[in-house]
Design an enzyme around this catalytic site. Structure first.
Site, PDB file in Angstrom:
ATOM      1  N   CYS A 111       0.657  -1.102  -0.160  1.00  0.00           N
ATOM      2  CA  CYS A 111      -0.061   0.022   0.018  1.00  0.00           C
ATOM      3  C   CYS A 111       0.900   1.302   0.086  1.00  0.00           C
ATOM      4  O   CYS A 111       0.222   2.243  -0.207  1.00  0.00           O
ATOM      5  CB  CYS A 111      -1.028   0.105   1.189  1.00  0.00           C
ATOM      6  SG  CYS A 111      -1.912  -1.349   1.414  1.00  0.00           S
ATOM      7  N   HIS A 234      -3.290   6.892   1.959  1.00  0.00           N
ATOM      8  CA  HIS A 234      -3.758   5.614   1.510  1.00  0.00           C
ATOM      9  C   HIS A 234      -5.186   5.498   1.914  1.00  0.00           C
ATOM     10  O   HIS A 234      -5.337   5.630   3.102  1.00  0.00           O
ATOM     11  CB  HIS A 234      -2.551   4.582   1.801  1.00  0.00           C
ATOM     12  CG  HIS A 234      -3.405   3.116   1.739  1.00  0.00           C
ATOM     13  ND1 HIS A 234      -4.034   2.610   0.554  1.00  0.00           N
ATOM     14  CD2 HIS A 234      -3.281   2.345   2.487  1.00  0.00           C
ATOM     15  CE1 HIS A 234      -4.169   1.594   0.837  1.00  0.00           C
ATOM     16  NE2 HIS A 234      -3.882   1.280   2.016  1.00  0.00           N
ATOM     17  N   ASN A 264     -10.268  -0.755   0.239  1.00  0.00           N
ATOM     18  CA  ASN A 264      -8.578  -0.746   0.393  1.00  0.00           C
ATOM     19  C   ASN A 264      -8.065  -1.232  -1.178  1.00  0.00           C
ATOM     20  O   ASN A 264      -8.245  -2.406  -1.227  1.00  0.00           O
ATOM     21  CB  ASN A 264      -8.147  -1.439   1.420  1.00  0.00           C
ATOM     22  CG  ASN A 264      -6.499  -1.283   1.581  1.00  0.00           C
ATOM     23  OD1 ASN A 264      -6.163  -0.956   0.344  1.00  0.00           O
ATOM     24  ND2 ASN A 264      -6.140  -1.595   2.504  1.00  0.00           N
TER      25      ASN A 264
HETATM   26  N1  ACO Z   1     -17.800  -8.803  10.952  1.00  0.00           N
HETATM   27  C1  ACO Z   1     -18.451  -8.557  12.220  1.00  0.00           C
HETATM   28  N2  ACO Z   1     -17.321  -9.088  13.278  1.00  0.00           N
HETATM   29  C2  ACO Z   1     -15.924  -9.129  13.018  1.00  0.00           C
HETATM   30  C3  ACO Z   1     -15.721  -8.887  11.620  1.00  0.00           C
HETATM   31  C4  ACO Z   1     -16.729  -8.483  10.685  1.00  0.00           C
HETATM   32  N3  ACO Z   1     -16.260  -8.501   9.396  1.00  0.00           N
HETATM   33  N4  ACO Z   1     -14.181  -9.079  11.746  1.00  0.00           N
HETATM   34  C5  ACO Z   1     -13.784  -9.349  12.943  1.00  0.00           C
HETATM   35  N5  ACO Z   1     -15.116  -9.308  13.720  1.00  0.00           N
HETATM   36  C6  ACO Z   1     -15.140  -9.469  15.329  1.00  0.00           C
HETATM   37  C7  ACO Z   1     -14.021 -10.181  15.871  1.00  0.00           C
HETATM   38  O1  ACO Z   1     -14.107 -11.529  15.464  1.00  0.00           O
HETATM   39  C8  ACO Z   1     -14.035  -9.888  17.012  1.00  0.00           C
HETATM   40  O2  ACO Z   1     -14.895 -10.528  17.876  1.00  0.00           O
HETATM   41  P1  ACO Z   1     -14.729 -11.191  19.457  1.00  0.00           P
HETATM   42  O3  ACO Z   1     -14.536  -9.538  20.161  1.00  0.00           O
HETATM   43  O4  ACO Z   1     -15.828 -11.913  19.851  1.00  0.00           O
HETATM   44  O5  ACO Z   1     -13.501 -11.556  19.503  1.00  0.00           O
HETATM   45  C9  ACO Z   1     -14.609  -8.179  17.152  1.00  0.00           C
HETATM   46  O6  ACO Z   1     -15.393  -8.339  15.918  1.00  0.00           O
HETATM   47  C10 ACO Z   1     -13.626  -7.316  17.111  1.00  0.00           C
HETATM   48  O7  ACO Z   1     -12.488  -7.549  16.348  1.00  0.00           O
HETATM   49  P2  ACO Z   1     -11.146  -6.653  16.166  1.00  0.00           P
HETATM   50  O8  ACO Z   1     -10.402  -7.348  15.388  1.00  0.00           O
HETATM   51  O9  ACO Z   1     -10.859  -6.439  17.335  1.00  0.00           O
HETATM   52  O10 ACO Z   1     -11.959  -5.515  15.495  1.00  0.00           O
HETATM   53  P3  ACO Z   1     -11.349  -4.001  15.130  1.00  0.00           P
HETATM   54  O11 ACO Z   1     -11.871  -2.968  15.984  1.00  0.00           O
HETATM   55  O12 ACO Z   1      -9.728  -4.110  15.379  1.00  0.00           O
HETATM   56  O13 ACO Z   1     -11.603  -3.879  13.650  1.00  0.00           O
HETATM   57  C11 ACO Z   1     -10.332  -3.773  11.724  1.00  0.00           C
HETATM   58  C12 ACO Z   1     -10.860  -4.681  12.795  1.00  0.00           C
HETATM   59  C13 ACO Z   1     -11.614  -3.203  10.787  1.00  0.00           C
HETATM   60  C14 ACO Z   1      -9.647  -4.879  10.945  1.00  0.00           C
HETATM   61  C15 ACO Z   1      -9.303  -3.168  12.307  1.00  0.00           C
HETATM   62  O14 ACO Z   1      -8.460  -3.631  12.997  1.00  0.00           O
HETATM   63  C16 ACO Z   1      -8.648  -2.243  11.206  1.00  0.00           C
HETATM   64  O15 ACO Z   1      -8.991  -1.526  10.459  1.00  0.00           O
HETATM   65  N6  ACO Z   1      -7.282  -2.376  11.050  1.00  0.00           N
HETATM   66  C17 ACO Z   1      -6.438  -1.563  10.059  1.00  0.00           C
HETATM   67  C18 ACO Z   1      -6.180  -2.527   9.128  1.00  0.00           C
HETATM   68  C19 ACO Z   1      -6.367  -2.005   7.701  1.00  0.00           C
HETATM   69  O16 ACO Z   1      -6.792  -1.010   7.363  1.00  0.00           O
HETATM   70  N7  ACO Z   1      -5.907  -3.034   6.910  1.00  0.00           N
HETATM   71  C20 ACO Z   1      -5.607  -2.766   5.481  1.00  0.00           C
HETATM   72  C21 ACO Z   1      -4.172  -3.295   5.267  1.00  0.00           C
HETATM   73  S1  ACO Z   1      -3.084  -1.952   5.619  1.00  0.00           S
HETATM   74  C22 ACO Z   1      -3.104  -1.461   4.210  1.00  0.00           C
HETATM   75  O17 ACO Z   1      -3.519  -0.816   3.714  1.00  0.00           O
HETATM   76  C23 ACO Z   1      -1.891  -2.204   3.585  1.00  0.00           C
END
Ligand code: ACO
Length: 307
Positions: A111, A234, A264
């Site tokens: 990215c 990004h 993304n």
């Molecule tokens: N739908 C519903 N529930 C979900 C989903 C989903 N799609 N995905 C995870 N959950 C659940 C999890 O299992 C967890 O459940 P639990 O509490 O029972 O264990 C709960 O939701 C919370 O999960 P987290 O991983 O803590 O959620 P978080 O608030 O961190 O959000 C996310 C996850 C959106 C991926 C976030 O961490 C994020 O935005 N990270 C940045 C990642 C990113 O943008 N990556 C892109 C790549 S970077 C780049 O561009 C190269």
């Protein structure tokens, strides 16, 4: 000499998948995805490939630039999702658009790829090695996603963006450009496998490093936040962009976003946004922008661009 953007283009596949549709295949909901990411839908290639999307974006950018394909002497494609290992995507694009005088290569920095490709193009131009550069970010991430993994499949989309840079007299800005391979396990994709990610780690990394990189690039160039018309980040996640704006104490209006429409798209996200803003007349000659990328590697950075 520096490279001035004189044309932009973009392309996304017509087919898309919205959050409701996705929630019929994995346990998730429109509400959860919107709240955690800001994403509403993502375009998914059915017939298109990384090459075909790159070609369509490139043709638009060339038309916009009023340069002809033979005038391009450097063609870089930033991608992590080439159709094949060899030949590189850039050579495939060259063949399709007849940019017969271009040196062509791909650049893989996930990215952050478009930003690093932009810096590479500027370095080539500053060194007098080329005059007209076609720079493309193109990704078909739907082929690298496990559609049963709700933690990743909600995030990504397919598309391509392109810019043409022309050598002109001007101020060469300093850049901030960083990598830390020790943290590489946060975001991986093994050969033949799918993208795997520690979401929270990536989130924390982005929110910490991006404001620091932007502050660094402002300082390096004796600029202040108020000198910058738009911060083009990004497009990974709305919450990341909001957190960066908050940490920098800059109004969110200066951080344009289109991730709600595309998800993304990795290295395509910055040129896609630039093209959209250009076509909407939001970019004015002389404005200063900051481009900031972050992603797998881990890698990140920020550069100043004068429109
Ligand atoms: N739908 C519903 N529930 C979900 C989903 C989903 N799609 N995905 C995870 N959950 C659940 C999890 O299992 C967890 O459940 P639990 O509490 O029972 O264990 C709960 O939701 C919370 O999960 P987290 O991983 O803590 O959620 P978080 O608030 O961190 O959000 C996310 C996850 C959106 C991926 C976030 O961490 C994020 O935005 N990270 C940045 C990642 C990113 O943008 N990556 C892109 C790549 S970077 C780049 O561009 C190269």
């Amino acid at each position: 000499m520096i490279g001035k953007i004189c044309g932009t283009g973009s392309y996304v596949p017509v087919e898309y998948m919205d959050n409701h549709e996705l929630s019929r295949t994995v346990e998730t909901s429109d509400e959860w995805i919107r709240e955690r990411t800001g994403i509403v839908k993502r375009h998914i290639a059915k017939e298109d490939t990384t090459v075909s999307m790159a070609v369509k974006a490139a043709k638009q950018a060339l038309t916009d630039s009023e340069l002809c394909e033979e005038e391009i002497d450097l063609l870089i494609v930033s991608t992590i999702s080439s159709n094949v290992i060899l030949p590189c995507t850039a050579c495939e694009v060259q063949k399709e658009i007849h940019a017969i005088n271009a040196t062509c290569f791909d650049l893989n920095a996930a990215c952050t790829g478009f930003l690093f490709a932009y810096n590479t193009a500027q370095a080539y131009i500053a060194a007098g090695m080329c005059k007209n550069v076609l720079l493309i970010g193109a990704e078909c991430l739907s082929t690298l996603i496990d559609w049963k993994d709700r933690t990743t499949c909600i995030l990504f989309g397919d598309g391509a963006g392109a810019v043409v840079l022309r050598a002109e007299k001007g101020n060469l800005y300093r850049t901030v450009s960083c990598s830390d391979g020790r943290k590489g396990t946060a975001l991986t994709c093994d050969t033949g496998d799918y993208i795997k990610m520690n979401g929270q780690e990536v989130f924390k990394f982005a929110v910490r490093q991006v404001p620091e990189a932007i502050a660094g690039v402002l300082k390096e160039n004796n600029l202040k936040e108020e000198d910058i018309a738009h911060f083009i980040l990004h497009q990974a996640n709305r919450r990341i962009v909001e957190a960066v704006a908050r940490r920098m104490n800059v109004e969110l209006d200066k951080f344009p976003m289109n991730l709600q429409e595309y998800g993304n798209t990795s290295s395509a996200s910055i040129p896609l946004l630039l093209d959209e803003m250009n076509r909407q007349g939001k970019l004015k000659r002389g404005q200063k922008l900051i481009l900031a990328g972050f992603g797998a590697g881990l890698s990140w950075g920020a550069s100043v661009l004068e429109w």
